[in-house]
Design a protein around this motif. Sequence first.
Motif, PDB file in Angstrom:
ATOM      1  N   MET A  89      -5.156  -2.595   9.165  1.00 54.95           N
ATOM      2  CA  MET A  89      -6.400  -2.844   8.560  1.00 54.95           C
ATOM      3  C   MET A  89      -6.746  -4.116   8.235  1.00 54.95           C
ATOM      4  SD  MET A  89      -9.297  -1.089   7.641  1.00 54.95           S
ATOM      5  CE  MET A  89     -10.653  -1.083   6.196  1.00 54.95           C
ATOM      6  N   TYR A  90      -5.845  -4.904   7.532  1.00 45.41           N
ATOM      7  CA  TYR A  90      -6.132  -6.221   6.780  1.00 45.41           C
ATOM      8  C   TYR A  90      -6.138  -7.255   8.098  1.00 45.41           C
ATOM      9  CZ  TYR A  90      -4.734  -4.317   2.004  1.00 45.41           C
ATOM     10  OH  TYR A  90      -4.821  -3.749   0.910  1.00 45.41           O
ATOM     11  N   PRO A  91      -5.332  -7.269   8.977  1.00 44.39           N
ATOM     12  CA  PRO A  91      -5.617  -8.239   9.940  1.00 44.39           C
ATOM     13  C   PRO A  91      -6.909  -8.207  10.625  1.00 44.39           C
ATOM     14  CG  PRO A  91      -3.298  -7.319  10.215  1.00 44.39           C
ATOM     15  CD  PRO A  91      -4.200  -6.381   9.009  1.00 44.39           C
ATOM     16  N   GLU A 108      -0.998  -7.921  -4.095  1.00 48.80           N
ATOM     17  CA  GLU A 108      -0.875  -6.806  -4.637  1.00 48.80           C
ATOM     18  C   GLU A 108       0.193  -5.814  -4.250  1.00 48.80           C
ATOM     19  OE1 GLU A 108      -5.179  -6.880  -7.181  1.00 48.80           O
ATOM     20  OE2 GLU A 108      -5.040  -5.562  -5.620  1.00 48.80           O
ATOM     21  N   HIS A 109      -0.011  -5.726  -2.743  1.00 50.44           N
ATOM     22  CA  HIS A 109       1.077  -4.910  -2.137  1.00 50.44           C
ATOM     23  C   HIS A 109       2.375  -5.444  -2.321  1.00 50.44           C
ATOM     24  CE1 HIS A 109      -1.619  -2.977   1.356  1.00 50.44           C
ATOM     25  NE2 HIS A 109      -2.180  -2.950   0.364  1.00 50.44           N
ATOM     26  N   HIS A 110       2.522  -6.775  -2.448  1.00 52.00           N
ATOM     27  CA  HIS A 110       3.741  -7.440  -2.546  1.00 52.00           C
ATOM     28  C   HIS A 110       4.398  -6.850  -3.753  1.00 52.00           C
ATOM     29  CE1 HIS A 110       6.976 -10.014  -2.294  1.00 52.00           C
ATOM     30  NE2 HIS A 110       6.673 -10.741  -3.217  1.00 52.00           N
ATOM     31  N   HIS A 147      -5.419   0.098  -9.903  1.00 55.60           N
ATOM     32  CA  HIS A 147      -6.322  -0.930  -9.915  1.00 55.60           C
ATOM     33  C   HIS A 147      -6.308  -1.349  -8.417  1.00 55.60           C
ATOM     34  CE1 HIS A 147      -7.632  -5.000 -10.662  1.00 55.60           C
ATOM     35  NE2 HIS A 147      -6.822  -5.367  -9.847  1.00 55.60           N
ATOM     36  N   HIS A 148      -5.221  -1.403  -7.634  1.00 54.75           N
ATOM     37  CA  HIS A 148      -5.519  -1.882  -6.138  1.00 54.75           C
ATOM     38  C   HIS A 148      -6.526  -1.083  -5.450  1.00 54.75           C
ATOM     39  CE1 HIS A 148      -4.457  -3.760  -2.572  1.00 54.75           C
ATOM     40  NE2 HIS A 148      -4.079  -2.374  -1.939  1.00 54.75           N
ATOM     41  N   ILE A 149      -6.260   0.341  -5.599  1.00 55.39           N
ATOM     42  CA  ILE A 149      -7.043   1.392  -4.906  1.00 55.39           C
ATOM     43  C   ILE A 149      -8.701   1.320  -5.304  1.00 55.39           C
ATOM     44  CG2 ILE A 149      -7.551   3.733  -4.770  1.00 55.39           C
ATOM     45  CD1 ILE A 149      -4.560   4.346  -4.771  1.00 55.39           C
ATOM     46  N   ILE A 164       0.457   0.492   7.357  1.00 60.61           N
ATOM     47  CA  ILE A 164      -0.723   0.537   8.252  1.00 60.61           C
ATOM     48  C   ILE A 164      -1.778  -0.231   7.667  1.00 60.61           C
ATOM     49  CG2 ILE A 164      -0.057   2.979   8.992  1.00 60.61           C
ATOM     50  CD1 ILE A 164      -2.611   4.073   7.490  1.00 60.61           C
ATOM     51  N   GLU A 165      -1.804  -0.513   6.305  1.00 59.23           N
ATOM     52  CA  GLU A 165      -2.816  -1.442   5.788  1.00 59.23           C
ATOM     53  C   GLU A 165      -2.394  -2.769   6.177  1.00 59.23           C
ATOM     54  OE1 GLU A 165      -5.461   0.500   2.353  1.00 59.23           O
ATOM     55  OE2 GLU A 165      -3.926  -1.015   1.677  1.00 59.23           O
ATOM     56  N   ASN A 166      -1.344  -3.143   6.093  1.00 62.70           N
ATOM     57  CA  ASN A 166      -0.772  -4.407   6.253  1.00 62.70           C
ATOM     58  C   ASN A 166      -0.653  -4.981   7.955  1.00 62.70           C
ATOM     59  OD1 ASN A 166       0.026  -5.290   3.828  1.00 62.70           O
ATOM     60  ND2 ASN A 166       2.104  -4.720   4.100  1.00 62.70           N
ATOM     61  N   GLU A 201     -10.312  -1.324  -6.450  1.00 61.97           N
ATOM     62  CA  GLU A 201     -10.861  -2.649  -5.954  1.00 61.97           C
ATOM     63  C   GLU A 201     -10.964  -2.315  -4.500  1.00 61.97           C
ATOM     64  OE1 GLU A 201      -9.534  -6.583  -8.589  1.00 61.97           O
ATOM     65  OE2 GLU A 201      -8.501  -6.164  -6.681  1.00 61.97           O
ATOM     66  N   GLU A 202     -10.236  -1.870  -3.962  1.00 60.15           N
ATOM     67  CA  GLU A 202     -10.311  -1.439  -2.226  1.00 60.15           C
ATOM     68  C   GLU A 202     -11.526  -0.778  -2.169  1.00 60.15           C
ATOM     69  OE1 GLU A 202      -6.095  -2.009   0.094  1.00 60.15           O
ATOM     70  OE2 GLU A 202      -6.582   0.082  -0.669  1.00 60.15           O
ATOM     71  N   GLU A 203     -11.684   0.478  -2.811  1.00 59.81           N
ATOM     72  CA  GLU A 203     -12.521   1.382  -2.557  1.00 59.81           C
ATOM     73  C   GLU A 203     -14.139   0.913  -3.087  1.00 59.81           C
ATOM     74  OE1 GLU A 203     -11.647   5.531  -3.773  1.00 59.81           O
ATOM     75  OE2 GLU A 203      -9.940   5.495  -2.423  1.00 59.81           O
TER      76      GLU A 203
HETATM   77 FE   LIG Z   1      -3.892  -1.700  -0.242  1.00 59.94          FE
END
Ligand SMILES: [Fe+2]
Length: 166
Positions: free
Chosen positions: A56-58, A77-79, A111-113, A51-53, A115-117
């Motif tokens: 949200m992201y686009p 990071e998702h990759h 780490h990814h979460i 759902i992010e890919n 950075e997002e938050e």
């Molecule tokens: Fe993400």
Amino acid sequence: MSTDAIVILKDDHKRIKALFKEFQNAGETATKRKGTIVDKIIEELTVHTYIENEGMYPEVRKLVPDLEQDVLESYEEHHVADVLCMELSAMSPDDEHFAAKTTVLIENVTHHIEEEESEWFPKVRAALGRKQLSEIGAEMLELKKKAPRKPSQPGALKKAVDAVIS
Ligand SMILES: [Fe+2]
Ligand SMILES: [Fe+2]
């Protein structure tokens, strides 16, 4: 239920982090239980990443050009998480690599979460209005219904791979 995009994603993050804790507290010998927890982690991450890919992201990339680099870094990071999830889903919990690979997945995603938050969601909230965020959220709730739940299902890896190699 809120359709605010950031509320929806943070809610997912909370559930994912709770599963990470469960894994970490499971104890060295709880192989079968750890296998079950990792199955749940993989399912949550596959849906969330999708759902992010796709949602949200686009939208962020289009509407908040200042965050372009953050979005591109996040696709990478998702990759990495996708690759680890794919390997884990094909691996027996008895495998000596299983716990180590899960630990690396947990470290990366945590780490990814963060950075997002803490880094870019606040900027998204500042740049977009309540209405836009709720439209993106509604779109993500729709995407959730048809989201792949396993890395092997069609569409699970596509967007992140497209973003990385195109
Ligand atoms: Fe993400
Ligand atoms: Fe996320």
